[in-house]
Write an enzyme that holds these catalytic residues in place. Structure first.
Site, PDB file in Angstrom:
ATOM      1  N   GLU A   1       0.818  -1.342  -0.295  1.00 15.38           N
ATOM      2  CA  GLU A   1      -0.462   0.294  -0.428  1.00 15.38           C
ATOM      3  C   GLU A   1       1.195   1.112   0.202  1.00 15.38           C
ATOM      4  OE1 GLU A   1      -2.335  -0.071   3.225  1.00 15.38           O
ATOM      5  OE2 GLU A   1      -3.562  -1.933   2.838  1.00 15.38           O
TER       6      GLU A   1
ATOM      7  N   ASP B   1      -5.879   8.587   9.858  1.00 14.86           N
ATOM      8  CA  ASP B   1      -4.414   8.353  10.254  1.00 14.86           C
ATOM      9  C   ASP B   1      -4.137   9.149  11.461  1.00 14.86           C
ATOM     10  OD1 ASP B   1      -3.819   6.626   7.739  1.00 14.86           O
ATOM     11  OD2 ASP B   1      -4.542   8.893   6.844  1.00 14.86           O
TER      12      ASP B   1
ATOM     13  N   TYR C   1     -10.250  -5.154   3.795  1.00 17.91           N
ATOM     14  CA  TYR C   1      -9.772  -4.786   4.365  1.00 17.91           C
ATOM     15  C   TYR C   1     -10.657  -4.761   5.876  1.00 17.91           C
ATOM     16  CZ  TYR C   1      -5.775  -1.580   7.164  1.00 17.91           C
ATOM     17  OH  TYR C   1      -4.616  -0.811   7.162  1.00 17.91           O
TER      18      TYR C   1
END
Length: 285
Positions: A56, A67, A182
């Site tokens: 990734e 994040d 994911y």
């Protein structure tokens, strides 16, 4: 049940090979352009040899809401060094000159793609050798924006499922997902907590009741021991913040790359890969 898109991709080929080998995969995350373009490309090129099965590549963005501090800081370092979406695609192209097999997934946010232009971006990404996209701020309700055009262009659109994705929501999340699912193993931002392997295994089993796609698990996995524990209940494990931290720890006082930057990331990936490859399961027929 949802399954992979009809077009063949490097991602599908890699998971098929992993199943034949009877082992889970290691997915590694790096931020494009961190701490600079040249070093970032050197790290990217070193990852497959160190044991990364899928890579990734984070696209730096000024407001990375999903994040944690480590990846936020990496994005800021990259932006300060002049990284752009166009340079990220060029980085993938340069990687492809020596590796036509390892799947590359771009992970980031919609704004840079929107500004670049969706049609232009998809054409350039396909030409560069991008295999998949993870765009964390585009929900399934916005599939017309990028997901469906990406699938039409032959690029897998990988969706996130989380501990709060219930049975009612899951089919919607999975409807146009391709490549793999994911699974976000914790509630919150990247690198913020340590996932519980038992709960993750149960969650993966629940997701697999709805899809034939492989399930990769990430967020919070930092050590080889954690990676092996999570990989035991998943098709692949994703490690990101720990690699970004390895980059940061190798920099000099001015935040510049040193001769240890690429080698420290490669060493950590080698340790993670050895742990994950120690997890065995019955090979697929």
């Amino acid at each position: 049940m949802t399954s992979s898109a009809p077009h063949p991709t490097r991602i599908a080929a890699r998971f098929k090979a992993l199943a034949a080998e009877g082992r889970p995969g290691l997915v590694t995350f790096i931020t494009a352009g961190d701490p600079d373009g040249e070093t970032s490309l050197a790290i990217l090129k070193a990852l497959p040899g160190a044991g990364a099965d899928i890579i990734e590549v984070g696209v730096p963005f000024t407001d990375p809401m999903a994040d944690g501090p480590a990846i936020q800081a990496a994005g800021l370092r990259a932006l300060k060094a002049g990284q752009t979406l166009a340079k990220t695609l060029a980085m993938v192209s340069a990687f492809r000159e020596g590796d036509d097999a390892t799947p590359i997934v771009l992970m980031g946010y919609y704004n840079p793609i929107y500004v670049y232009g969706v049609d232009r971006f998809l054409a350039d990404a396909r030409a560069a050798g991008v295999d998949g996209l993870i765009i964390v701020d585009l929900p399934p309700e916005e599939d017309d924006e990028l997901c469906l055009p990406a699938l039409k262009a032959g690029i897998d659109f990988i969706r996130l499922a989380t501990p709060t994705t219930d049975e009612k929501r899951l089919p919607t999340v999975l409807r146009h997902t391709a490549g793999f699912v994911y699974y976000v193993s914790i509630t919150g931002i990247t690198g913020a907590a340590t996932p519980d392997a038992g709960r993750v295994s149960q969650a993966v089993a629940r997701i697999k009741q709805h899809t034939d796609l492989p399930v990769a698990v990430g967020f919070g996995v930092r050590t080889p021991e954690q990676a092996a524990a999570i990989a035991a209940g998943a098709d692949a494990v994703v490690v990101g913040s720990a690699l970004v931290d390895a980059v940061r720890a190798s920099l000099d006082a001015e935040g510049r790359a040193t001769d240890k930057t690429a080698s420290s990331v490669k060493a950590l990936v080698s340790d993670l890969a050895a742990a994950v490859r120690g997890v065995r399961r019955q090979p697929a027929a």
